[in-house]
Design an enzyme around this catalytic site. Structure first.
Site, short mmCIF file in Angstrom:
data_model
loop_
_atom_site.label_atom_id
_atom_site.label_comp_id
_atom_site.label_asym_id
_atom_site.label_seq_id
_atom_site.Cartn_x
_atom_site.Cartn_y
_atom_site.Cartn_z
CE LYS A 148 -3.68 2.37 2.53
NZ LYS A 148 -4.58 2.34 3.70
NE ARG B 27 -5.88 9.54 2.95
CZ ARG B 27 -4.59 9.73 2.70
NH1 ARG B 27 -4.13 10.93 2.37
NH2 ARG B 27 -3.73 8.71 2.78
CD GLU C 267 6.01 -3.80 3.92
OE1 GLU C 267 5.44 -4.68 4.57
OE2 GLU C 267 6.41 -2.73 4.41
CE1 TYR D 97 -14.88 3.09 -3.06
CE2 TYR D 97 -12.93 3.33 -4.44
CZ TYR D 97 -13.50 3.27 -3.19
OH TYR D 97 -12.72 3.38 -2.07
CB SER E 269 -11.41 7.16 -4.00
OG SER E 269 -10.23 7.70 -3.42
CE LYS F 44 -3.70 8.25 6.66
NZ LYS F 44 -4.86 7.33 6.57
CE LYS G 140 -6.28 2.12 -0.81
NZ LYS G 140 -6.94 2.20 0.51
#
Length: 351
Positions: free
Chosen positions: A221, A231, A259, A339, A300, A243, A274
């Protein structure tokens, strides 16, 4: 002059199979033969989107009779639980097998350590139980992270100096996962990017007897600018900083494989990349590195750009949407969290 060069090359190449007069340009291999009709193209198509590939993200909020469109995500809504259940039933009738659940948490229930995340009577827990009662065959995937529940909007516990604390956060994430498993979640999906959280959650679930609850790990991610509309949907943007101390650097690819390896070793059942569109190379590398199902999150910002351009009349929404999703399959994704899921399912049903 260019035409002369081409013609000369053709005349001098014996593989072209020309006669001495240079007029019989027969070719043994003509790839266009298999593109001639729509039926042929479908028959030899290497990658296809099916309804079984789709995971549909849904936003749930407190209240009743509420369906509020998200301004930066046209055709996406925040639902109160009663209307969410209707949406879940509808998408299941379209053949969609799984939804990913994201809560809109009231500010009054947020704190510094995300205690609401493991409230057995919390919004997420009540929603899982209601979905499993109303549409029991629907697979429910739940988000494991503190940002929707934190007054700081970060995925972890924040100390007085603004540092994100890894190990104390993992302890809360285990509680959150256990609470969601008890409510009936099929898969928990840690999206926080804290070190060691997959192993801790797996151990916690097994110790409590939830051996069958799977883990979909947000393994690669990235700290991406594509998350903005999401968000907005959850009102969970960081209140300070960013972040980047826990999500991955967008410039890195080898780190993603590290990872992935760690999450698999710790007990992940599926791994995720992602975002998706700007990270197709990562999806491809991950697919080559594991036999686990690989999930792509069509996030998004990717969704919003297609919707916005379509609203302006600049692109054909359906064509660009399907082309984008099939690119994720081509790169190696087994499943796509998008979505667009409902829209695609309607197209596949001929709607």
């Amino acid at each position: 002059m260019v035409m002369n060069v081409v013609e000369n090359l053709g005349q001098s190449d014996p593989l072209e199979g020309e006669t001495s007069q240079g007029k019989d340009r027969s070719m043994a291999v003509r790839p266009r033969r298999l593109r001639r009709t729509a039926g042929l193209r479908r028959m030899v198509r290497e990658n296809q989107i099916t309804v079984n590939d789709l995971i549909y993200p849904l936003f749930v909020m407190e209240g009743e009779g509420q369906k509020i469109e998200i301004p930066s995500m046209p055709d996406c809504f925040r639902y109160s639980l009663d209307l969410l259940l209707k949406e879940v039933a509808e998408v299941r009738s379209l053949g969609i097998n799984a939804i990913a659940l994201f809560p809109v948490v009231p500010e009054s229930k947020k704190d510094a350590t995300g205690t609401e995340s493991y409230n057995p009577d919390g919004l997420v827990q009540r929603t899982i139980k209601a979905i499993k009662k109303a549409v029991p065959e629907m697979l429910v995937i739940t988000d494991i992270a503190l940002d929707p529940f934190s007054i700081y909007g970060h995925d972890g516990i924040v100390d007085e100096q603004g540092k994100i604390l890894n190990d104390p956060t993992v302890e809360v994430l285990v509680k959150q996962a256990l609470s969601q498993a008890e409510a009936g979640a099929d898969l928990v999906a840690p999206s926080d990017m804290m070190d060691g959280r997959i192993g801790a959650i797996r151990q916690g679930l097994d110790a409590a007897g939830y051996f069958d609850v799977g883990i979909l790990a947000y393994s690669a991610k990235y700290a991406s600018a594509y998350y903005g509309p999401f968000r907005d949907a959850l009102d969970s943007a960081p209140k300070f900083g960013d972040k980047k101390t826990y999500q991955m650097d967008a410039a890195n690819s080898r780190e993603a494989l590290k990872e992935i390896e760690l999450d698999i070793a710790e007990g992940a059942d599926m791994v995720m990349v992602k975002p998706a569109l700007a990270y197709l190379d990562i999806i491809c590398q991950v697919k080559s590195a594991t036999h686990l199902p690989v999930v792509a999150y069509n996030v998004s910002g990717e969704y919003a750009m297609i919707k916005a351009a379509a609203q302006q009349g600049w692109i054909d929404e359906k064509s660009v949407m399907l082309e984008s999703l099939v690119s994720m399959k081509r790169a190696g994704a087994d499943l796509i969290l998008t979505y667009f899921a409902k829209q695609v399912a309607e197209i596949l049903q001929g709607g």
